[in-house]
Design a protein around this motif. Structure first.
Motif, short mmCIF file in Angstrom:
data_model
loop_
_atom_site.label_atom_id
_atom_site.label_comp_id
_atom_site.label_asym_id
_atom_site.label_seq_id
_atom_site.Cartn_x
_atom_site.Cartn_y
_atom_site.Cartn_z
N ASN A 257 0.94 -1.13 0.00
CA ASN A 257 -0.19 0.01 -0.08
C ASN A 257 0.91 1.19 0.01
O ASN A 257 1.91 1.16 0.89
N SER A 259 0.88 5.38 0.62
CA SER A 259 0.30 6.04 1.41
C SER A 259 -0.01 7.58 0.66
O SER A 259 -1.02 8.26 0.71
N GLN A 283 -4.29 8.09 2.15
CA GLN A 283 -3.22 7.81 2.98
C GLN A 283 -3.27 6.36 3.54
O GLN A 283 -3.32 6.26 4.70
N ILE A 285 -2.29 3.20 5.36
CA ILE A 285 -1.08 2.71 6.15
C ILE A 285 -1.33 1.15 6.71
O ILE A 285 -0.43 0.51 6.14
N ASN A 299 -7.21 3.53 6.04
CA ASN A 299 -6.89 4.80 5.45
C ASN A 299 -6.62 5.87 6.51
O ASN A 299 -7.97 6.25 6.94
N ASP A 326 -4.27 3.47 12.04
CA ASP A 326 -3.13 3.15 11.70
C ASP A 326 -2.96 1.64 11.42
O ASP A 326 -3.14 1.05 10.53
#
Length: 335
Positions: A257, A259, A283, A285, A299, A326
């Motif tokens: 992934n 970010s 974003q 993570i 996200n 997170d």
């Protein structure tokens, strides 16, 4: 060094629905800004439980049987914060999934730790935690609730960690120096500091082949490392800011992934050929790939988790979380 368990009568949950005798599978998600861990029922896709943890928690893992969950309380507002008002944390929150409550805090010593990466051994008897500020991996005896020992990495900001199933080796991704440290866990020695690239962050082992994979967030690429020679054998470009990499359990696919671009990329684990690019949330993570059918990414800017079907290679749903999700983990169903 003993770990002090602070029993908490304040389970500090925000919401709790009725649970049947058999607990379904859950996603555990760390919400950094809230200082909470939320638990999403994968049958209903609703949050059943929210528990207060420590200051700016980052990562989360489950015991193999799903009975316990561990959250690292990093303690700094940003992963690489230098602000004097932000102090590195020294605790790991323990959550009892049977009783749906926080059962205590593991104390990680008096020196600054900034615990980040965390995982449990295959038998659930040990917990491995990176201490960024102490440049080491802590090995916790989860049966005796005490620190067994530490293994130095001698690298700044040892961020994420992965271990072999037999616990003979560990590999840490070290952000500042841009390296992967290969550790001999039996002899507690460093085998090699492997230069990867700026902002080395994600690290993962192949489940069935002699390779470890790592990502360079600032370089925008993914590498494959031969675990026999400890040399990089392949390198491919990714989208911007690849923060995590994980294989599917069958070892056929690599999930990355990114970010900065809000994408998930799926690579062939053998050739590193790009198979699919999938747009997820803003974003992304945290990443977990519990089986060959689904991947989940947290996200951070959308306060959501994207559910990705790995057969159709499409996002099937978006699950709501707390603020700034997170770390993420899969918690298997249990009785």
């Amino acid at each position: 060094m003993k770990i002090r368990i602070l029993l908490s009568g304040l389970a500090a949950f925000t919401s709790l629905k009725a649970f049947a005798n058999e607990t379904p599978a859950y996603l555990g998600v760390v919400n950094k800004a809230d200082g909470t861990a939320s638990f999403i029922n994968l049958e209903t896709q609703q949050t059943d439980l929210v528990i207060n943890v420590g200051y700016f928690p980052h990562e989360i893992t489950s015991s193999p049987d799903g009975s316990k969950v561990f959250v690292t309380n990093y303690g700094k507002e940003h992963v690489r914060s230098t602000s004097p008002k932000n102090h590195p944390g020294n605790t790991v929150s323990i959550i009892d999934m049977k009783n749906k409550s926080k059962s205590g805090e593991l104390q990680l010593g008096t020196d600054a730790c900034a615990p980040h990466g965390v995982l449990t051994s295959a038998d659930g008897k040990r917990i491995y935690i990176t201490c960024e500020d102490r440049q080491e991996v802590l090995v916790i005896d989860a049966v005796k609730n005490e620190i067994s020992h530490s293994v130095p990495t001698l690298q700044a900001q040892s961020h994420m960690v992965t271990i072999t199933e037999d616990e003979s080796r560990a590999y840490t991704a070290n952000f500042s120096p841009g390296t992967v440290t290969a550790l001999d866990l039996k002899n507690r020695t460093i085998l090699k500091q492997i230069s990867v690239g700026p902002g080395t962050e994600g690290v993962a082992l192949s489940p069935n082949k002699p390779f470890v994979y790592a990502t360079s967030v600032l370089g925008g690429f993914l590498v494959k490392i031969d675990t026999n020679t400890l040399e990089i054998v392949q390198k491919v470009a990714t989208d911007r800011s690849p923060v995590r990499v994980l294989p599917t359990p069958d070892g056929k696919l690599l999930i990355v992934n990114n970010s900065a671009d809000g994408t998930m990329q799926i690579f062939d684990a053998d050739t590193l050929d790009l198979i699919k690019r999938i747009k997820v949330g803003r974003q992304p993570i945290g990443l977990v790939v519990p089986n060959n059918d689904y991947a989940y990414t947290a996200n951070m800017l959308d306060n959501s988790v994207s559910v990705i079907n790995l057969k159709t290679m499409q996002v099937t749903s978006e699950l709501k979380t707390g603020s700034k999700p997170d770390g993420i983990t899969y918690i298997p169903a249990s009785k």
